[in-house]
Design a protein around this motif. Structure first.
Motif, PDB file in Angstrom:
ATOM      1  N   PHE A 132      50.388  45.607  46.653  1.00 13.21           N
ATOM      2  CA  PHE A 132      51.690  46.240  46.798  1.00 13.21           C
ATOM      3  C   PHE A 132      51.437  47.601  47.443  1.00 13.21           C
ATOM      4  N   LYS A 185      53.379  51.170  48.691  1.00 14.48           N
ATOM      5  CA  LYS A 185      54.588  51.992  48.766  1.00 14.48           C
ATOM      6  C   LYS A 185      54.429  52.926  49.952  1.00 14.48           C
ATOM      7  N   ARG A 207      56.251  55.818  52.860  1.00 15.51           N
ATOM      8  CA  ARG A 207      57.292  56.828  53.062  1.00 15.51           C
ATOM      9  C   ARG A 207      58.535  56.170  53.631  1.00 15.51           C
ATOM     10  N   MET A 223      43.565  54.789  55.595  1.00 16.00           N
ATOM     11  CA  MET A 223      44.468  53.847  54.914  1.00 16.00           C
ATOM     12  C   MET A 223      45.348  53.104  55.909  1.00 16.00           C
ATOM     13  N   VAL A 229      51.350  55.712  54.162  1.00 18.51           N
ATOM     14  CA  VAL A 229      51.022  55.125  52.857  1.00 18.51           C
ATOM     15  C   VAL A 229      51.119  56.175  51.743  1.00 18.51           C
ATOM     16  N   ILE A 230      51.812  55.837  50.666  1.00 18.08           N
ATOM     17  CA  ILE A 230      51.829  56.669  49.476  1.00 18.08           C
ATOM     18  C   ILE A 230      50.911  56.070  48.417  1.00 18.08           C
ATOM     19  N   LEU A 231      51.015  54.762  48.199  1.00 14.58           N
ATOM     20  CA  LEU A 231      50.345  54.138  47.049  1.00 14.58           C
ATOM     21  C   LEU A 231      49.944  52.712  47.403  1.00 14.58           C
ATOM     22  N   ILE A 232      48.789  52.308  46.918  1.00 11.66           N
ATOM     23  CA  ILE A 232      48.356  50.923  47.049  1.00 11.66           C
ATOM     24  C   ILE A 232      47.956  50.424  45.669  1.00 11.66           C
ATOM     25  N   SER A 233      48.466  49.257  45.283  1.00 10.61           N
ATOM     26  CA  SER A 233      48.112  48.711  43.979  1.00 10.61           C
ATOM     27  C   SER A 233      47.934  47.200  44.092  1.00 10.61           C
ATOM     28  N   PRO A 234      46.836  46.667  43.499  1.00  8.71           N
ATOM     29  CA  PRO A 234      46.727  45.217  43.454  1.00  8.71           C
ATOM     30  C   PRO A 234      47.880  44.667  42.625  1.00  8.71           C
TER      31      PRO A 234
END
Lengths: 89, 95, 84
Positions: B25, B27, B29, B45, B87-92
């Protein structure tokens, strides 16, 4: 911090300096606020000189409401406004 | 960083490395999110994803400037390059 | 030239003292300065964050905090914030 210029990591880090602070807060519960005002609460896994951050057990808070949860999460450092510890050092 | 519990995560980018081939996932800007299978990333990123679902959160404004309830728009993309600076956030993703 | 002082020398002299930080947007911080680096990333303790809005000032208390230097506009040595 500009993402083209990482912090020099091996300098005699003075007590209280940012790099010393970062060393001391790994494994602690922190609040990371990003520029838009959204907060990420979680256990600080690690970070680097760009203020890129990896968190565990992350909660996303926006306008006083929890808006998401992430098991693990990577935050890109340029968005970070501050990193604040939520427990005693 | 001697955190044995974190299966070899010693810098934040390792979290992204461990997600290669997995669904992530991201998130971005501008109230956008994407999920997709992570194929490649670099230190900026910049990211390449496949089987992507993009979600845009839109708040329309009436002529007198009042916000309407938020609207969500989705679309599916086979392959996507994401420029790192958004890119703000990356999460599996879970499961 | 004997009396010139570099800007960051002034910041260095603030270590251990209260400081008031004004960001590029409508956000301000006060706290005791613990340290800083070449980017003026700052470590503060006993921190208060202020968000200045037309409706008033909202205040948040924080523990020890690393403030990203990227969005700092001004520093006021000895400053105790918008409410003092």
């Amino acid at each position: 911090m500009d993402s083209a210029s990482p912090q020099p990591e091996e300098q005699a880090a003075a007590a209280g300096s940012p790099s010393e602070f970062l060393k001391n807060i790994v494994g602690k519960r922190v609040k990371v606020r990003i520029g838009s005002g959204v907060d990420y609460h979680g256990l600080l896994t690690c970070l680097d000189g760009y203020m890129n951050v990896a968190l565990e057990e992350t909660e996303e808070w926006s306008n006083g409401r929890k808006t998401a949860e992430y098991g693990d999460c990577f935050l890109r450092g340029n968005n970070v406004l501050y990193i604040s510890v939520l427990e005693a050092l | 960083m001697d955190d044995a519990a974190n299966s070899g995560i010693s810098e934040p980018l390792d979290l992204v490395k461990l997600s290669l081939g997995e669904r992530v996932f991201i998130k971005l800007r501008g109230d956008r999110t994407v999920t997709g299978v992570l194929h490649a990333y670099d230190a900026h990123m910049n990211v390449v994803l496949s089987q992507v679902e993009e979600t845009i959160h839109i708040v329309d404004v009436t002529e007198d400037g009042n916000p309407l309830p938020p609207r969500i728009e989705k679309r599916n993309l086979e392959m996507l390059f994401v420029r790192g600076d958004g890119v703000i956030l990356i999460s599996p993703t879970q499961q | 030239m004997a009396s010139t002082i570099l800007p960051l020398e002034l910041v260095d002299r603030c270590i251990g003292s209260p400081i008031w930080v004004l960001m590029k947007n409508e956000r301000e911080f006060t706290g005791t300065l613990m340290g800083f680096d070449d980017y003026v990333n700052m470590v503060l303790k006993d921190v208060k964050e202020y968000e200045v809005t037309p409706e008033g000032i909202t205040e948040t208390e924080l523990g020890q905090t690393l403030l990203n230097g990227n969005n700092i506009a001004m520093l006021i040595p000895g400053g105790r914030g918008p409410k003092a």
